[in-house]
Design a protein around this motif. Structure first.
Motif, mmCIF file in Angstrom:
data_model
loop_
_atom_site.group_PDB
_atom_site.id
_atom_site.type_symbol
_atom_site.label_atom_id
_atom_site.label_comp_id
_atom_site.label_asym_id
_atom_site.label_seq_id
_atom_site.Cartn_x
_atom_site.Cartn_y
_atom_site.Cartn_z
ATOM 1 N N GLU A 28 13.826 1.305 7.809
ATOM 2 C CA GLU A 28 14.810 2.237 8.357
ATOM 3 C C GLU A 28 16.238 1.721 8.284
ATOM 4 O O GLU A 28 17.168 2.484 8.054
ATOM 5 C CB GLU A 28 14.445 2.579 9.808
ATOM 6 C CG GLU A 28 13.205 3.473 9.928
ATOM 7 C CD GLU A 28 13.501 4.903 9.539
ATOM 8 O OE1 GLU A 28 14.566 5.417 9.931
ATOM 9 O OE2 GLU A 28 12.672 5.518 8.847
ATOM 10 N N GLU A 29 16.422 0.418 8.488
ATOM 11 C CA GLU A 29 17.798 -0.084 8.584
ATOM 12 C C GLU A 29 18.531 0.007 7.243
ATOM 13 O O GLU A 29 19.743 -0.162 7.189
ATOM 14 C CB GLU A 29 17.826 -1.523 9.094
ATOM 15 C CG GLU A 29 17.170 -2.538 8.183
ATOM 16 C CD GLU A 29 17.051 -3.935 8.792
ATOM 17 O OE1 GLU A 29 17.421 -4.115 9.973
ATOM 18 O OE2 GLU A 29 16.595 -4.838 8.083
ATOM 19 N N VAL A 66 4.340 -5.055 17.644
ATOM 20 C CA VAL A 66 5.504 -5.692 17.024
ATOM 21 C C VAL A 66 5.459 -5.514 15.503
ATOM 22 O O VAL A 66 6.492 -5.308 14.862
ATOM 23 C CB VAL A 66 5.550 -7.183 17.426
ATOM 24 C CG1 VAL A 66 6.535 -7.941 16.564
ATOM 25 C CG2 VAL A 66 5.912 -7.315 18.902
ATOM 26 N N PRO A 96 13.393 9.116 11.535
ATOM 27 C CA PRO A 96 12.525 7.951 11.517
ATOM 28 C C PRO A 96 11.068 8.236 11.855
ATOM 29 O O PRO A 96 10.209 7.375 11.646
ATOM 30 C CB PRO A 96 13.147 7.045 12.580
ATOM 31 C CG PRO A 96 13.791 7.987 13.542
ATOM 32 C CD PRO A 96 14.261 9.154 12.733
ATOM 33 N N ASN A 97 10.781 9.436 12.409
ATOM 34 C CA ASN A 97 9.402 9.691 12.835
ATOM 35 C C ASN A 97 8.394 9.575 11.693
ATOM 36 O O ASN A 97 7.272 9.096 11.890
ATOM 37 C CB ASN A 97 9.291 11.068 13.498
ATOM 38 C CG ASN A 97 9.947 11.099 14.874
ATOM 39 O OD1 ASN A 97 10.064 10.075 15.538
ATOM 40 N ND2 ASN A 97 10.372 12.269 15.299
ATOM 41 N N VAL A 131 8.882 -0.589 10.758
ATOM 42 C CA VAL A 131 9.837 0.517 10.890
ATOM 43 C C VAL A 131 11.248 0.038 10.587
ATOM 44 O O VAL A 131 11.952 0.602 9.758
ATOM 45 C CB VAL A 131 9.741 1.156 12.296
ATOM 46 C CG1 VAL A 131 10.895 2.126 12.530
ATOM 47 C CG2 VAL A 131 8.412 1.884 12.469
ATOM 48 N N ILE A 132 11.677 -1.038 11.243
ATOM 49 C CA ILE A 132 13.077 -1.467 11.089
ATOM 50 C C ILE A 132 13.363 -1.957 9.677
ATOM 51 O O ILE A 132 14.443 -1.681 9.131
ATOM 52 C CB ILE A 132 13.479 -2.529 12.148
ATOM 53 C CG1 ILE A 132 14.993 -2.787 12.118
ATOM 54 C CG2 ILE A 132 12.743 -3.836 11.948
ATOM 55 C CD1 ILE A 132 15.829 -1.691 12.731
ATOM 56 N N LEU A 139 4.300 -2.993 13.919
ATOM 57 C CA LEU A 139 4.757 -1.619 13.686
ATOM 58 C C LEU A 139 6.273 -1.568 13.741
ATOM 59 O O LEU A 139 6.931 -1.021 12.864
ATOM 60 C CB LEU A 139 4.148 -0.691 14.746
ATOM 61 C CG LEU A 139 4.703 0.729 14.879
ATOM 62 C CD1 LEU A 139 4.357 1.562 13.660
ATOM 63 C CD2 LEU A 139 4.144 1.412 16.130
ATOM 64 N N ARG A 140 6.834 -2.158 14.769
ATOM 65 C CA ARG A 140 8.296 -2.153 14.911
ATOM 66 C C ARG A 140 8.969 -2.829 13.728
ATOM 67 O O ARG A 140 9.999 -2.380 13.247
ATOM 68 C CB ARG A 140 8.712 -2.890 16.190
ATOM 69 C CG ARG A 140 8.886 -1.977 17.364
ATOM 70 C CD ARG A 140 9.466 -2.702 18.540
ATOM 71 N NE ARG A 140 10.917 -2.644 18.539
ATOM 72 C CZ ARG A 140 11.669 -3.038 19.559
ATOM 73 N NH1 ARG A 140 11.071 -3.535 20.641
ATOM 74 N NH2 ARG A 140 12.973 -2.959 19.506
ATOM 75 N N LYS A 141 8.398 -3.930 13.297
ATOM 76 C CA LYS A 141 8.989 -4.637 12.147
ATOM 77 C C LYS A 141 8.930 -3.757 10.911
ATOM 78 O O LYS A 141 9.897 -3.673 10.154
ATOM 79 C CB LYS A 141 8.222 -5.938 11.883
ATOM 80 C CG LYS A 141 8.676 -7.102 12.692
ATOM 81 C CD LYS A 141 8.070 -8.378 12.105
ATOM 82 C CE LYS A 141 8.242 -9.554 13.037
ATOM 83 N NZ LYS A 141 7.217 -10.590 12.784
ATOM 84 N N VAL A 184 7.426 6.034 11.196
ATOM 85 C CA VAL A 184 6.479 5.598 12.225
ATOM 86 C C VAL A 184 5.072 6.068 11.848
ATOM 87 O O VAL A 184 4.101 5.301 11.905
ATOM 88 C CB VAL A 184 6.878 6.146 13.611
ATOM 89 C CG1 VAL A 184 5.834 5.806 14.652
ATOM 90 C CG2 VAL A 184 8.236 5.605 14.025
ATOM 91 N N GLN A 185 4.976 7.320 11.428
ATOM 92 C CA GLN A 185 3.659 7.841 11.030
ATOM 93 C C GLN A 185 3.077 7.074 9.846
ATOM 94 O O GLN A 185 1.871 6.806 9.798
ATOM 95 C CB GLN A 185 3.770 9.329 10.673
ATOM 96 C CG GLN A 185 3.941 10.222 11.881
ATOM 97 C CD GLN A 185 4.083 11.674 11.486
ATOM 98 O OE1 GLN A 185 4.996 12.042 10.748
ATOM 99 N NE2 GLN A 185 3.199 12.515 11.981
#
Lengths: 606, 147
Positions: free
Chosen positions: A443-444, A433, A418-419, A439-440, A435-437, A422-423
């Motif tokens: 990723e999911e 938040v 996942p890194n 990512v998920i 960023l987190r959204k 993130v990058q």
């Protein structure tokens, strides 16, 4: 130098095959010495923890990251491969292999007590019956001098020693048979949520290729990984899982660490330390940091008279120093894996022309995509299911078979997620938040498919030695020549087509892009299509078994054709792997080799 | 009434929470904020102090971050001197590494990896740590719920 005690058997290599042979032989009361090139004398859990600490502290978590080479036992590393520049593969300074090309042999192995099972995934697939007669059936590759039925009792013994989890009803496909009433020691490892979704999404799908339509389904993978014991095992006697060495209450079940490659923190995954511990309890001796450098032969009879080895350590001033010793025995078994076994025989001046030739791997084609809904990667073992349907068929006359492995760890292998995700989000100036959204949401849904392509035994693919290429102890470094033939490339191409079709049927958005891999080892263009493969870590073929010294190095009992007190076991003895991860078969061969050695010793006694 | 000025440590924690998207409890729960702050003080004290100073000036109430506050923060991060250090901060929490992606990167400590956020942000746990238990991988994944 003094010649040492006479053992019944000296084994070179403390990996799975050496460990199993040592345990089998010491069970029968024979005296056994194992010479191990790398470090590791401990069965203490705290010492295994240092491997785990190495893993946590690694910036690149490659298969050998937790297991640093000992100074006298260098090992191949993924980080040796620096890509392709102007068409020429680049390698890091100090790489263990000298790679001649044209393709890079990409796989790695571990030279430590416990061997490569320290970092393996744990997949324990039997070979298919047809895999043993590829030449006869499909005019491709080599025939084995034995068949599936010969190996069946040894597969059972290997499945017991490793501790394999599977449901037998699911595994009787493509001709695989089991002894009536047989069950595996443990029930199957639960299949992942994403496996089950993929099965649902592809249940009516077919693969269409070269005028043929293939049905396929998702099947659980048998694994050397602790699961729920099957009370019906061994006619109702049951099975007790073997936990961590030095801490047996730990690792009784897979806990979902999701780091199997390169390390299981709790040793729920089998590693050969578990078998070595039993061998040592039986009286086997292990000498680590003792790298075999030469097999010594009687000029007249060809019998092995001893194994010369270098016992090394680092002095207080940091210098690598060694003492040369010779140990002798009634029988000798080389169990140092395909490359090291071949290298040792070549260094010893063995004349059999097949030594080192027929080096094989499983090239793994990777495809990756975005599932139509969240599937939750990075959970559980690296792969819990596969698709066996394309592992056999008449098409093997023209192209390699392939086994589909369904990955559980996102796009980590091809894309370093996942890194990397993130990058990517950071590049878009996201934070918090948002960023987190970002990512998920991506990723999911990540799914990665691996396609293991069978290779034929090709004599030009080989391990050789060269006086110019030596390590710090003066031992030879393997010189590797390697390439895929068109047969394999056609298989890789068909496998890629399978993924394209399967993704389409499943509603998975295909995100596979090999243009970014153009300067990475494993990239190739075949019939105008860009393809990319990576090594599976499956070395085989370098001392294959066969009917005569003209065509092989060992006979069906794994005895050297030329040297009657010398045996070689492991994947190097295999004339083919089919599409099976080879460790289970190698373990079965090790049980058999030990049996043959024991018979031999008993016959000599009487 | 004036609030008492925040310590650098608590500013660092609040900023880390806002920038990573994880809660203050998550940040504090790692036990790593002092360690990470020390790494910044060691590697680039001017940059981290400037970033904390700029953040402090915004006077954001951590318990009550508004959309306007986020706009203010992104404005701060646009600053070409503060942008790299803020990304460094985020990557440190997400990967446990200093200078992730560069040749001189290193893992700050094994705890830094174990407490790192990227796998959590992806809906799971760091590979090799915080294992959720036998069979958990067969169940539907948890998704991210904004607090």
């Amino acid at each position: 130098m003094a010649k040492e005690d006479n053992f019944d058997v000296v084994i070179v290599g403390a990996g799975i095959t050496g460990a199993i042979a040592a345990k089998e032989l010491t069970d029968q009361g024979f005296s056994v010495l194992i010479l191990e090139a790398g470090a590791g004398k401990s069965f203490k859990f705290e010492d295994y923890q240092t491997y785990l600490d190495n893993f946590y502290k690694a910036t690149v978590r490659t298969p050998n990251a937790p297991f640093p080479a000992t100074a006298g036992a260098p090992q191949p590393l993924i980080t040796d491969q620096l890509g392709i520049k102007d068409g020429i593969p680049q390698f890091a300074e100090g790489s263990y292999f000298h790679q001649v090309g044209p393709s890079t042999y990409q796989s790695t192995y571990t030279r430590q007590m416990g061997g490569t099972t320290l970092h393996w995934l744990g997949t324990c697939l039997r070979m298919l019956p047809s895999d043993f007669s590829e030449k006869t059936l499909y005019n491709s590759g080599r025939d084995w001098p034995i068949n599936y039925y010969d190996l069946m009792p040894y597969y059972r013994a290997a499945e017991l020693e490793i501790g394999v989890s599977a449901d037998v009803d699911e595994q009787a496909f493509l001709g695989i048979e089991f002894e009536p009433g047989y069950v595996y020691p443990m029930k199957k490892i639960p299949q992942s949520y994403s496996d089950l979704k993929l099965q649902e999404w592809t249940k009516d799908a077919q693969f269409k290729y070269d005028g043929t339509s293939y049905d396929y389904s998702v099947v659980s993978i048998p694994q050397g990984r602790n699961s729920t014991p099957n009370p019906a095992y061994n006619k109702g006697k049951g099975y007790v899982p073997v936990g961590a060495v030095g801490n047996p209450d730990v690792g009784q079940r897979c806990e979902g660490n999701a780091s199997c490659v390169p390390i299981c923190p709790v040793q729920a995954k089998y590693n050969a330390l578990k078998t070595l511990q039993k061998a040592v309890a039986n009286g086997a001796e292990i000498r680590s940091q003792s790298v075999a450098s030469k097999v010594l032969f009687d000029e007249k009879t060809g019998d092995v008279t001893g194994i010369m080895y270098k016992e090394y350590r680092t002095s207080e001033s940091g210098e690598l120093i060694y003492e040369e010793k010779v140990v002798s025995a009634k029988r000798y078994l080389l169990a140092a894996h395909a490359v090291e076994n071949a290298k040792l025989l070549l260094a010893s001046g063995c004349q059999n022309k097949n030594i080192g030739q027929n080096l094989m791997d499983h090239p793994v084609g990777l495809s990756w995509g975005l599932a139509p809904e969240a599937i939750g990667p990075y959970r559980g073992p690296g792969a819990t299911s596969g698709i066996p349907a394309l592992r056999d068929g008449p098409f093997r006359r023209n192209r390699s078979a392939f086994r589909v492995e369904i990955g559980n760890w996102g796009w980590s292998w091809p894309k370093f997620t996942p890194n990397s995700t993130v990058q990517d989000a950071l590049k878009e100036k996201k934070f918090g938040v948002e960023l987190r959204k970002a990512v998920i949401e991506k990723e999911e849904r990540l799914m990665r498919i691996g396609m293991l392509i069978e290779m034929q035994a090709l004599s030009n693919n080989a391990v050789t030695i060269d006086d110019r290429y030596r390590d710090h102890l003066g031992n030879y470094r393997p010189v590797i020549t390697f390439m895929l033939s068109d047969h394999e490339k056609r298989g890789l191409k068909a496998a890629r087509s399978f993924c394209v079709q399967m993704f389409d049927a499943a509603g998975i958005e295909d995100k596979t892009d090999y243009t970014e891999k153009r300067n990475v080892q494993g990239f190739l263009v075949f019939e105008d299509e860009e393809l990319w493969w990576q090594g599976a870590g499956h070395y085989a073929g370098t001392h294959l078994m066969g009917t005569s010294s003209e065509n092989s190095v060992v006979d069906a009992s794994q005895r050297s054709h030329e040297h009657k007190n010398l045996f070689l076991t492991g994947c190097g003895s295999m004339p083919s792997m089919g599409t099976s991860n080879p460790t289970l078969t190698a373990a079965a061969l090790a049980v058999w080799a030990a049996e043959n050695i024991a018979k031999d010793l008993n016959n000599t006694k009487s | 009434m004036n609030k008492s000025p925040k310590t650098k440590g608590s500013l660092f924690e609040e900023l880390s929470a806002i920038l990573t998207g994880f809660s203050l409890a998550d940040i504090q729960g790692t036990g790593l904020s002092a360690t990470y702050f020390e790494v910044f003080e060691d590697k680039d004290p001017d940059a981290i102090n400037n970033l904390l100073g700029a953040f402090e000036k915004l006077g954001i109430d951590y318990g009550n971050v508004s959309d306007d506050d986020l706009i203010l923060i992104s404005g701060v991060l646009e600053d070409k001197y503060l942008s790299p250090i803020s990304q460094q901060l985020i990557l440190m929490w997400y990967t446990g590494q200093w200078n992730f992606g560069e040749t001189d990167t290193y893992v700050i400590s094994k705890e830094a990896y174990i407490e790192s956020f990227s796998f959590r942000a992806a809906g799971s746990h760091p590979a090799g740590a915080k294992q959720p238990g036998f069979g958990t991988w067969q169940f539907p994944p948890q998704t991210f719920i904004e607090e």
